[in-house]
Motif scaffolding. Structure first.
Motif, mmCIF file in Angstrom:
data_model
loop_
_atom_site.group_PDB
_atom_site.id
_atom_site.type_symbol
_atom_site.label_atom_id
_atom_site.label_comp_id
_atom_site.label_asym_id
_atom_site.label_seq_id
_atom_site.Cartn_x
_atom_site.Cartn_y
_atom_site.Cartn_z
ATOM 1 N N ASP A 247 -10.814 2.754 7.150
ATOM 2 C CA ASP A 247 -9.901 1.223 7.404
ATOM 3 C C ASP A 247 -11.106 0.572 8.731
ATOM 4 O OD1 ASP A 247 -8.872 1.029 4.610
ATOM 5 O OD2 ASP A 247 -7.434 1.286 6.093
ATOM 6 N N GLN A 248 -11.148 1.097 10.130
ATOM 7 C CA GLN A 248 -11.982 0.452 10.618
ATOM 8 C C GLN A 248 -13.257 0.663 11.077
ATOM 9 O OE1 GLN A 248 -10.939 3.259 14.590
ATOM 10 N NE2 GLN A 248 -9.642 3.946 13.324
ATOM 11 N N LYS B 31 -7.973 7.519 5.892
ATOM 12 C CA LYS B 31 -7.727 6.349 5.525
ATOM 13 C C LYS B 31 -7.987 5.452 6.408
ATOM 14 C CE LYS B 31 -6.079 2.447 2.193
ATOM 15 N NZ LYS B 31 -5.820 1.570 3.695
ATOM 16 N N ARG B 32 -7.241 5.782 7.193
ATOM 17 C CA ARG B 32 -6.623 4.800 8.857
ATOM 18 C C ARG B 32 -8.818 4.874 9.658
ATOM 19 N NH1 ARG B 32 -2.701 8.503 12.098
ATOM 20 N NH2 ARG B 32 -1.876 7.809 10.565
ATOM 21 N N ASP C 295 -16.029 -8.695 0.620
ATOM 22 C CA ASP C 295 -14.749 -7.393 0.446
ATOM 23 C C ASP C 295 -14.773 -5.882 -0.595
ATOM 24 O OD1 ASP C 295 -12.290 -6.822 0.507
ATOM 25 O OD2 ASP C 295 -11.647 -8.146 -1.489
ATOM 26 N N SER D 298 -11.352 2.365 0.619
ATOM 27 C CA SER D 298 -11.493 1.754 2.137
ATOM 28 C C SER D 298 -12.681 3.079 2.704
ATOM 29 C CB SER D 298 -10.716 2.612 2.611
ATOM 30 O OG SER D 298 -9.815 2.173 2.774
ATOM 31 N N GLU E 280 -6.506 4.503 -3.922
ATOM 32 C CA GLU E 280 -6.854 3.748 -2.835
ATOM 33 C C GLU E 280 -7.434 4.188 -0.832
ATOM 34 O OE1 GLU E 280 -3.427 1.347 0.315
ATOM 35 O OE2 GLU E 280 -2.951 2.558 -1.846
ATOM 36 N N SER F 276 0.430 -1.397 -0.202
ATOM 37 C CA SER F 276 -0.020 0.075 0.156
ATOM 38 C C SER F 276 0.431 1.290 -0.189
ATOM 39 C CB SER F 276 -0.431 0.256 1.035
ATOM 40 O OG SER F 276 -1.234 1.657 1.757
ATOM 41 N N HIS G 31 -12.746 -3.474 -0.942
ATOM 42 C CA HIS G 31 -11.705 -2.649 -0.896
ATOM 43 C C HIS G 31 -10.849 -3.198 -2.261
ATOM 44 C CE1 HIS G 31 -11.943 -1.818 3.442
ATOM 45 N NE2 HIS G 31 -10.439 -1.386 2.942
#
Length: 501
Positions: free
Chosen positions: A218-219, A214-215, A373, A333, A329, A156, A375
């Motif tokens: 992603d959760q 993004k952090r 999924d 997410s 990317e 990534s 992503h």
């Protein structure tokens, strides 16, 4: 185009029925005028009337163009095929089909049709340019497939990106974000004014913004559950890079805050030429307070759409290819939907907000959506249908006008909502004349927040205010002025706009 259109008289001029020919000619000219006035729905209706009287290659090809303008690529493809059936030597039939396939990312099929155009009309500069563009896209797809194999899985970009080392020049006049904690409220407002005046957030802070966002994303679950507070929530539809109209929403309805939260339902980017400013603003509020700004993924938060409709080109023009790759990317997410929870007379009430629509079969549950999924590119399965499908007035299922997803009827909506104990479905994805539409026995709402879409459609924009009881209230607004940069300024050259006959 270099070719001449002399097929119309051959196909429709029946000397024994001159009245029909005269009427068809009138309808064709009226439809062409409607296309010229950007009244594409009206144009399709007129072409349809002419086709019912005397079908021919030109009428189907012309209707295909109008449907392309409305992004109905599935219908445009079918019309182009009909045009080719009527006259296998009519170049525009192949051209229209190539454009529809190109818009759907079917570059190999588009390439074959552009080659056919060149066989019929050698040396046509437009067709040659689009043929080369298809060949380039096919090479890019092959390369991407090669590096995405299990044997060569790339890291990534977010894992290797170090924004700390990027130097901010003294000449930079925009807001600065040097601390490591979340963005401050003052930064949000300073940035909005800086962007309003056509400033550009420094790449160091933009990369940092993408990393933080993004952090957080992603959760999240695929379908995020959100308890609506007493102050309610505002749901907005497509904004499509219309930054100054986004600011107008905030002017009319208040800026995002913990007491004035927003949910933007996908398609933040593409078409409008201020897509960077739109997504940067939305992500800034996410990083200020993620509960004041909720985002769903739309079908235009995808690589293929960004490549065609301008976001990739815009990011590369304003920043660089690396930053576009970070955006691509990040989009993977984004959650696919939000389930709003409220209470009405002491009873739990649920409203599902997703970008596109429902599915090609009954029995899909929220649990099935949570297992997807997300992503990846939304090009198949339930995820593609969720982001691409549209409602229809007829019961049951129909062919998608877009070429991806399905059309689903009010009975399909009712069964899905009842099976999941949901009161209402809110979706976006379609321009509406007054900015919204309520259908399916008041259990489905479409909301669209890009007024005068692409500076040409004349529609209003809308947003929905939901109370804590999840009762919707609709607000509409018109387009506001923006700097003199037209929509699609950064878009791909692969979507042609051939003349009518």
């Amino acid at each position: 185009m270099l070719w001449n259109d002399n097929h119309y008289e051959e196909k429709t001029n029946n000397p024994t029925d001159e009245d029909i020919h005269t009427r068809v000619e009138q309808l064709r000219q009226q439809a062409n005028a409607a296309v010229g006035a950007k009244k594409y729905t009206q144009a399709c209706e007129l072409y349809t009337q002419a086709i019912q009287l005397a079908p021919c290659a030109i009428l189907y090809a012309n209707r295909a163009l109008a449907r392309t303008k409305m992004e109905e690529y599935g219908y445009a493809y079918m019309d182009a095929c009909k045009s080719i059936e009527w006259d296998p030597k009519y170049p525009k039939g192949y051209y229209r089909r190539a454009v529809a396939n190109f818009a759907l990312g079917k570059y190999k099929a588009a390439l074959e049709d552009f080659k056919k155009v060149l066989q019929l009309v050698p040396h046509d500069a437009d067709a040659m340019a689009k043929k080369k563009e298809c060949e380039r896209r096919i090479r890019e797809q092959a390369f991407a497939k090669a590096i995405d194999s299990d044997a060569v899985k790339p890291l990534s970009l977010f894992e290797t990106m170090d924004y700390h080392s990027i130097v901010v020049e003294d000449s930079y006049q925009g807001p600065r974000w040097e601390q490591e904690e979340n963005i401050s409220e003052s930064f949000c407002y300073e940035l909005i004014e800086y962007l309003r005046n056509q400033g550009k957030l420094h790449k160091k802070y933009l990369i940092k913004l993408l990393v933080y966002a993004k952090r957080y994303f992603d959760q999240l679950d695929n379908i995020v559950t959100y308890q609506v507070k007493e102050s309610g929530i505002t749901v907005c539809g497509d904004t499509h890079g219309q930054f100054y109209d986004l600011l107008n929403i905030f002017q009319l309805n208040g800026y995002p805050s913990c007491d004035n939260p927003y949910l933007f339902n996908g398609d933040f980017v593409d078409r409008g030429s201020f897509s960077v400013e739109v997504i940067v603003t939305l992500l800034t509020f996410v990083c200020y307070d993620p509960l004041c700004m909720l985002l769903n993924r739309g079908n235009h938060e995808s690589k293929n759409m960004n490549k065609i409709y301008g976001f990739e080109g815009e990011v590369k023009a304003k920043y660089n290819e690396t930053i576009y790759s970070l955006f691509a990317e990040l989009f993977e997410s984004l959650p696919l939907g939000h389930l709003l929870i409220g209470n009405e007379k002491g009873m739990r009430k649920q409203v599902l907000v997703i970008h596109g629509g429902l599915f090609s079969r009954d029995g899909v549950l929220l649990e099935d959506l949570q297992r997807l999924d997300r992503h990846r590119e939304p090009d198949q399965g339930l995820m593609a249908e969720l982001l691409w499908s549209d409602p229809q007035k007829e019961w049951g299922w129909g062919i998608s006008k877009r070429g991806i997803g399905v059309s689903f009827g009010p009975d399909v909506t009712r069964r899905f909502l009842d099976a999941n104990q949901i009161a209402l479905l809110v979706r976006s994805h379609e321009m509406k004349e007054k900015g919204y539409e309520v259908e399916a026995e008041n259990r489905l709402i479409t909301v669209f927040s890009a007024p005068n879409y692409c500076d040409q459609m004349g529609n209003l924009g809308a947003y929905i205010r939901f109370s804590s009881t999840l009762e919707p209230q609709f607000y509409t607004f018109a387009q506001v002025a923006h700097p003199n940069i037209p929509p699609m300024a950064y878009a791909s050259s692969g979507l042609g706009s051939m003349g009518l006959v």
